[in-house]
Design an enzyme around this catalytic site. Structure first.
Site, PDB file in Angstrom:
ATOM      1  CG  ASP A 119      -1.585  -1.349   1.555  1.00  0.00           C
ATOM      2  OD1 ASP A 119      -2.392  -1.659  -0.171  1.00  0.00           O
ATOM      3  OD2 ASP A 119      -2.125  -1.355   2.547  1.00  0.00           O
ATOM      4  CB  ILE A 120       0.153   4.541  -0.767  1.00  0.00           C
ATOM      5  CG1 ILE A 120      -0.605   4.276  -1.703  1.00  0.00           C
ATOM      6  CG2 ILE A 120       1.311   6.448  -0.651  1.00  0.00           C
ATOM      7  CD1 ILE A 120      -1.726   5.673  -2.552  1.00  0.00           C
TER       8      ILE A 120
END
Length: 430
Positions: free
Chosen positions: A302-303
Site C-alpha cells: 500500500d501507499i
C-alpha cells in the site's frame, strides 16, 4: 593654326528610301513545264544541254507510266475533286458487286482459349452468360461481387441484368472443436508453468521457435498436450534468454504505489535508477536500460506501507510469488496503537491466526504473534488487498505502521529506504 576637318557620315536611308518589303503571301513556284515554256519565250534562250534533254525524257516517261496505271474511274490530273461517296452508297455498291457479302452477319470476336467450350458442347460465341457459367469459380469472386474482366470484355457487361447469379461463396469448413480429453493430459504451456520451467507466456513464445522438447522430440505447435509423466526439456537458447532477465529488490518508502500511478502518486519503479542502486550490491550485475523493459511488480504494498518490493522480468518468479497456488511465505512487522497488547484477548489473537474472512471468503491460516508491547509479526501465504489492516480492524486494532521484511528466503536486511539491489544468483525465494 591648323584646323581639323571631321568626315561626315554618309546619310542613312530612311524608311521611305528602303525597298518595299515582300508581301506575306509566298510566290507560287512554277512547274517544270511552265519553267521550260518561260525559258523558250525568252529571247536568245540557250539550247538545252544533253543532260537536260535526258532528264526531261525520263520525266515524261514516268508521267506516262503513272497515267497508264491509274484506274479508269480515277480522277485525271488537273480535274476538280469529286464529291466523297457516302457510307450508304458505298454499302449499296458493295452489295451489288458481291451479293454474298450483303447476307453475311457480323460475328463476335474470337473467344480466348481458356473459355473455349468443351468437346461435344456447342455454345454461341457471343453469349457472355454461357462463358461465365463455364469459367471456373474462384472464392474471391464473391468478395468482389462480380467475376473478373476477361480480355475483350467491357465493364458495362458485368452489371447486365441478364447475367445469371454467381455460385455461393465457398467458405472453408469451420474447425471441429477439440473434444475434452479424459486421459489427464494438460496443455504444454500450463504443464511447463506448473513445473516451474517457464511462465505460460514464455512457453507460448518458445514452442513455435522449437525450443521445447517432450521426451526428446521437438514440439512446435501451440496448444499441444502432454501427459503428467512425460519429460519436458528446453533448448539452451531458452535458458540463455532466461538468464538475461533480472529481478530487482526495492525498499519502498511511504508515498509510492506498487503498480501504475494513481491519485497523483508515482509508481515505485521510478526509484530503480543507477543513482539509487545500493553500494553493497554484490550481485555482479551492471545496470542497463534494458533491465527496465518488461519489468513488473511481483506483489504489492500500500501507499502507507514500506519494505521489500520485488520487480522482475522473469515470469517464473512472478508466478512463484503471486500465482494462485503460491506457497511463498511473507513476513510483516505491524505497529499498532499503544496499549493494544492489554486490550487484545487471546480469542482475538486466535482469530488473527485462523478464522477470519474477507468479503465472504475465508482466509488461509496465518501466523500472528507479539514482538513487543505495540508491534505484531504477521506471516502470511496470501496477499489480498489491504489484508493485514482489515484483519486488525476486525479484532479492534488500529494499524499505525506496516513494513515487509521478508519474502520466502529473501530478506530485506540492511537495504536502505528508497534504494534497490539485484537478486543474486545464490538467492531463491523458496
Amino acid at each position: 593654326m591648323a584646323t581639323l576637318k571631321l568626315k561626315s557620315k554618309p546619310p542613312t536611308k530612311g524608311p521611305k528610301d528602303r525597298a518595299p518589303a515582300r508581301s506575306g503571301a509566298p510566290r507560287p513556284r512554277p512547274t517544270l513545264a511552265q519553267a521550260k515554256a518561260e525559258r523558250e519565250r525568252e529571247p536568245g534562250a540557250a539550247e538545252p544541254t544533253e543532260a537536260a534533254k535526258r532528264y526531261e525524257a525520263r520525266e515524261a516517261s514516268s508521267t506516262r507510266e503513272r497515267e497508264a496505271a491509274r484506274p479508269s474511274d480515277a480522277r485525271p490530273t488537273g480535274q476538280a475533286q469529286a464529291p466523297r461517296e457516302t457510307r450508304e452508297a458505298y454499302a449499296a455498291r458493295a452489295a451489288r458487286g458481291r451479293p454474298e457479302q450483303a447476307q453475311r452477319t457480323p460475328t463476335a470476336p474470337k473467344m480466348p482459349r481458356h473459355n473455349a467450350p468443351e468437346a461435344g458442347r456447342a455454345a454461341p460465341k457471343g453469349d457472355r452468360a454461357t462463358r461465365d457459367a463455364r469459367r471456373p469459380f474462384h472464392p474471391s469472386d464473391s468478395a468482389r461481387g462480380a467475376p473478373p474482366l476477361r480480355r475483350g470484355d467491357h465493364a458495362s457487361t458485368r452489371d447486365a441484368p441478364s447475367q445469371p447469379p454467381h455460385p455461393p461463396h465457398r467458405t472453408a469448413p469451420a474447425p471441429t472443436p477439440i473434444a475434452a480429453t479424459h486421459d489427464g493430459s494438460l496443455r504444454l504451456s500450463k504443464r511447463m508453468s506448473e513445473l516451474g520451467i517457464a511462465s505460460r507466456r514464455e512457453a507460448d513464445e518458445w514452442i513455435p521457435k522449437g525450443w521445447v522438447r517432450v521426451d526428446g522430440r521437438v514440439v512446435a505447435e501451440l496448444g499441444s498436450r502432454v501427459l503428467p509423466d512425460q519429460h519436458i526439456t528446453i533448448d539452451a537458447k531458452a535458458r540463455f534468454q532466461q538468464a538475461q532477465r533480472v529481478t530487482v529488490l526495492l525498499n519502498k518508502p511511504v508515498g509510492w504505489v506498487s503498480g501504475q500511478a494513481e491519485d497523483g502518486y508515482e509508481p515505485a519503479i521510478v526509484l530503480v535508477k543507477p543513482g539509487a542502486q545500493w553500494r553493497e550490491d554484490h550481485s555482479g550485475i551492471r545496470f542497463l536500460p534494458e533491465h527496465l523493459r518488461g519489468i513488473a511488480p511481483a506483489g504489492r504494498l500500500d501507499i502507507d506501507s514500506v519494505g521489500l518490493l520485488v520487480f522482475t522480468q522473469d515470469g517464473r518468479i512472478a508466478r512463484q510469488l503471486i500465482g494462485e497456488d503460491s506457497e511463498v511465505e511473507k513476513e510483516y512487522l505491524v505497529r499498532v496503537e499503544p496499549g493494544s497488547h492489554e486490550r487484545l484477548s487471546d480469542e482475538s489473537l486466535a482469530l488473527l491466526n485462523h478464522g477470519l474472512d474477507l468479503d465472504g471468503v475465508a482466509l488461509r491460516p496465518a501466523t500472528v504473534e507479539w514482538v513487543n508491547e505495540d508491534q505484531l509479526r504477521f506471516m502470511l501465504r496470501e496477499g489480498k488487498k489491504r489484508q493485514i489492516r482489515r484483519m486488525c480492524e476486525a479484532v479492534g486494532l488500529k494499524v499505525t505502521g506496516l513494513k515487509r521484511v521478508r519474502i520466502g528466503n529473501v530478506m530485506l536486511g540492511d537495504l536502505p529506504t528508497g534504494q534497490w539491489r539485484y537478486l543474486r544468483l545464490d538467492e531463491q525465494f523458496e
